[in-house]
Design a protein around this motif. Sequence first.
Motif, mmCIF file in Angstrom:
data_model
loop_
_atom_site.group_PDB
_atom_site.id
_atom_site.type_symbol
_atom_site.label_atom_id
_atom_site.label_comp_id
_atom_site.label_asym_id
_atom_site.label_seq_id
_atom_site.Cartn_x
_atom_site.Cartn_y
_atom_site.Cartn_z
ATOM 1 N N GLY B 164 0.795 -1.215 0.000
ATOM 2 C CA GLY B 164 0.000 0.000 0.000
ATOM 3 C C GLY B 164 0.828 1.265 0.000
ATOM 4 N N THR B 165 2.156 1.137 0.003
ATOM 5 C CA THR B 165 3.029 2.325 -0.028
ATOM 6 C C THR B 165 4.057 2.142 -1.137
ATOM 7 O OG1 THR B 165 2.810 2.348 2.385
ATOM 8 C CG2 THR B 165 4.341 3.910 1.425
ATOM 9 N N TRP B 167 5.744 4.041 -3.113
ATOM 10 C CA TRP B 167 6.974 4.843 -3.183
ATOM 11 C C TRP B 167 8.054 4.249 -2.274
ATOM 12 C CZ3 TRP B 167 8.524 6.564 1.485
ATOM 13 C CH2 TRP B 167 7.547 6.865 2.451
ATOM 14 N N ARG B 451 2.659 12.472 7.167
ATOM 15 C CA ARG B 451 2.029 12.410 5.853
ATOM 16 C C ARG B 451 2.524 13.494 4.892
ATOM 17 N NH1 ARG B 451 -0.510 8.343 3.371
ATOM 18 N NH2 ARG B 451 -2.039 7.314 4.697
ATOM 19 N N ARG B 452 2.642 14.714 5.408
ATOM 20 C CA ARG B 452 2.972 15.832 4.523
ATOM 21 C C ARG B 452 4.414 15.760 4.026
ATOM 22 N NH1 ARG B 452 0.296 20.852 4.560
ATOM 23 N NH2 ARG B 452 2.240 21.973 4.905
ATOM 24 N N LEU B 453 5.287 15.219 4.868
ATOM 25 C CA LEU B 453 6.719 15.290 4.553
ATOM 26 C C LEU B 453 7.351 13.948 4.194
ATOM 27 C CD1 LEU B 453 7.936 17.811 7.294
ATOM 28 C CD2 LEU B 453 7.550 18.251 4.861
ATOM 29 N N GLU B 454 6.585 12.859 4.284
ATOM 30 C CA GLU B 454 7.239 11.553 4.117
ATOM 31 C C GLU B 454 7.840 11.405 2.719
ATOM 32 O OE1 GLU B 454 4.240 8.720 5.121
ATOM 33 O OE2 GLU B 454 3.122 8.984 3.250
ATOM 34 N N ARG B 455 7.153 11.894 1.703
ATOM 35 C CA ARG B 455 7.698 11.741 0.347
ATOM 36 C C ARG B 455 8.915 12.645 0.128
ATOM 37 N NH1 ARG B 455 2.848 9.875 -3.484
ATOM 38 N NH2 ARG B 455 1.439 9.172 -1.827
ATOM 39 N N SER B 456 8.917 13.785 0.799
ATOM 40 C CA SER B 456 10.086 14.668 0.712
ATOM 41 C C SER B 456 11.288 14.018 1.378
ATOM 42 C CB SER B 456 9.795 16.011 1.377
ATOM 43 O OG SER B 456 8.749 16.674 0.714
ATOM 44 N N ALA B 458 11.689 10.869 1.732
ATOM 45 C CA ALA B 458 12.053 9.756 0.847
ATOM 46 C C ALA B 458 12.934 10.248 -0.294
ATOM 47 C CB ALA B 458 10.795 9.093 0.289
ATOM 48 N N ALA B 459 12.543 11.376 -0.887
ATOM 49 C CA ALA B 459 13.348 11.949 -1.969
ATOM 50 C C ALA B 459 14.724 12.355 -1.444
ATOM 51 C CB ALA B 459 12.636 13.158 -2.575
#
Lengths: 219, 482
Positions: B164-165, B167, B451-456, B458-459
């Motif tokens: 489910g994740t 990325w 939630r707001r920063l997890e993809r940042s 990750a990048a």
Amino acid sequence: MQVAFALMASRVVLAVGLVAVAATVVALLSQSAPRLAGTNNVSPRAPVAFLFPGDVVCQESTVPRDARSVVLRVPPNPERERRVRVVVRAGGDRTAGDYRDPAPTGELSVALPGRVPAGAGEVCVENRGDGSLALMGSDIDIGAAAQRGISTRGKLSIAYRRGGSESWWSVASVIAERFELGKPGFVGAWTLWAALALTTAGVALAALATARATEEDEQ
Amino acid sequence: MPVAAWICAGVALLSGLTWSLITPAFHVPDEISHFAYAQYLAETANPPRHVRGDYMSEEQLRALVGLRFFTTIGNDRHRPVWTTAGERRLRDALFGDHGRVSDGASSTAVNNPPLFYALQAVPYHAASSGTILDRLFAMRLVSVLLAALAVLCVFLFLREAFPGTPWAWTVGALAVALHPLFGFISSGVNNDAGLFFASALLFLTLARCLRHGLTPGRGVALGAVLGLGVVTKLTFVAFVPAAVLALGVMAWRARGSDARRALVVAGVALAVAAVPFGTYVALNELAWDREVFGSGVGAHAAPAREDPGEASTGGLVSYAWQLYLPRLPFQDDVHAGVPLRDLWLNGLIGRFGWLDYGFRPWVYDLGFGVALVLAALALAGAVRLRAMLIARAGELAVYALAALGLMALVARAGYSAFISLEFPFEQARYLLPLLPLYASVLVLAARGAGRRLERSVAAAIVVLAIAHMVGAQLLTLSRYYG
């Protein structure tokens, strides 16, 4: 809205991060410093030659064609001035350089003027000072130094430097030439650039994959 | 199979190819021994034995001398062949008519089972008309391919661990693909490349079994991976307790109507696992006249101490504790420095070559700071996902036991070396079989940012991994050619 922020933020982080990495690489490669031309791979573990005033020691050495100075190692001493003449002979030619300074870090870098003979040759070191001079090397009898008057065993630690200070960009073609030595038969100077291209491709692929991945919705 | 999985494997392939080109011949740790093993096996169809004699062929020895290998390793001021005169001497050695068969004697690799080296016999023979350097490079390509497959397995493991994740699967797999120590070690002829693949495959198989149930097919797969892993490198036995625990967990879950079936499948898995190892033992006894464990798992061909110490259980426990954790006030100080940072963290940040070069000190300090931040975020991520983690406690226990098993085995081998040898045994690469868990911790760290920063985050993790890899490769170029 939250998802849009998250996507935008991750793209900014990725883009800014990659630019920062690229800028750092460019900056690091632009730093200038004296560059190595060659070394006889003998560690300066211990004094192997002891020269009284006027004594000379000679040792066989392969002189790189881009050598502009010879680097010898002595016990570090910031107080004592060392006076040394180094003569380099190869292929029927010779050049000589003088050193007159303390050696606080134990390194004597003797500039070689004019055209430096390259190839299989000989390096001779003369003590022109008033006191004794110890030269560092390894106390292993893999190629004894020939010395007039005083016998030694072991090998002097000898390195060569290119002239002046150079950035990595300046020596890139030299590095490419060295890169093809000691490699499989298909390798040439082009292979260094191919390797760098592979890394660049890997970085690009990783960046694209990350950009794609961080855009995907969670399931 | 998601396209992203192949992309991550492709990144590992590209990284590995670069490392295999820029790292001079035999400058991956112990590559001289591993190549010698593979050459002897390829030439004689027998593995080397625990006997005295030359473990390297004349061809290999002459090539090493011509490459200035022995005077280059161990000193980062020394360089390989840089002159045309040196290259001529090397070519004389490479094209001379020198024997390719050694005495097949003891080396640091002799304890290893032959599976990885049998695989390496294929490129060895394919390039047999070339020089030893041509054959070595062809063999390196096999290691690089195994590294790419390992990353593929890590991706798929993360898909099981963090469903489910999506990325997370890419980010974690890329962090492994770009890891410079992983890329460097996997670029050489070293059976660690086989071990990394086998362990990644094991973690994936365990995850699939634990997440989707133990079917006969998955049981056979688990047994096969376990068995083949052990005959790749004996270090793999460290994972056997975890695999047994996994089978136990699955049998427990199936208690009731399916219990008998689960136990039968578990038995089949263990039986399948025993076949490769049993075959190996039988061949050693009946065909090769060879010891299975020789001087022990992780044996080290270093000089013996003149005054060997006395082994004790208390000494072993103290040694193992201090290898991974801060020393307790009542313990004797047995390690130089703080191993958790000096050995493991700094080693994973990067000590390359035959441990003879690395980054400037500030890089390790920066890495320490980054590690602290990521550890804190991972902790926060674990708290955020505690419900999921608690629900999967059995699965986590298996992974934890796998890590503990490996750490214990490394500590045991290290203690043995501490008692009897001159040089320390442990190297950071010995924990690289835990790369799937490393990737998982990084994903937890990203999740820990919210939630707001997890993809940042990750990048940012991928950017850091890119910087790390690029820095390590440039460092390597400067060490050998600059």
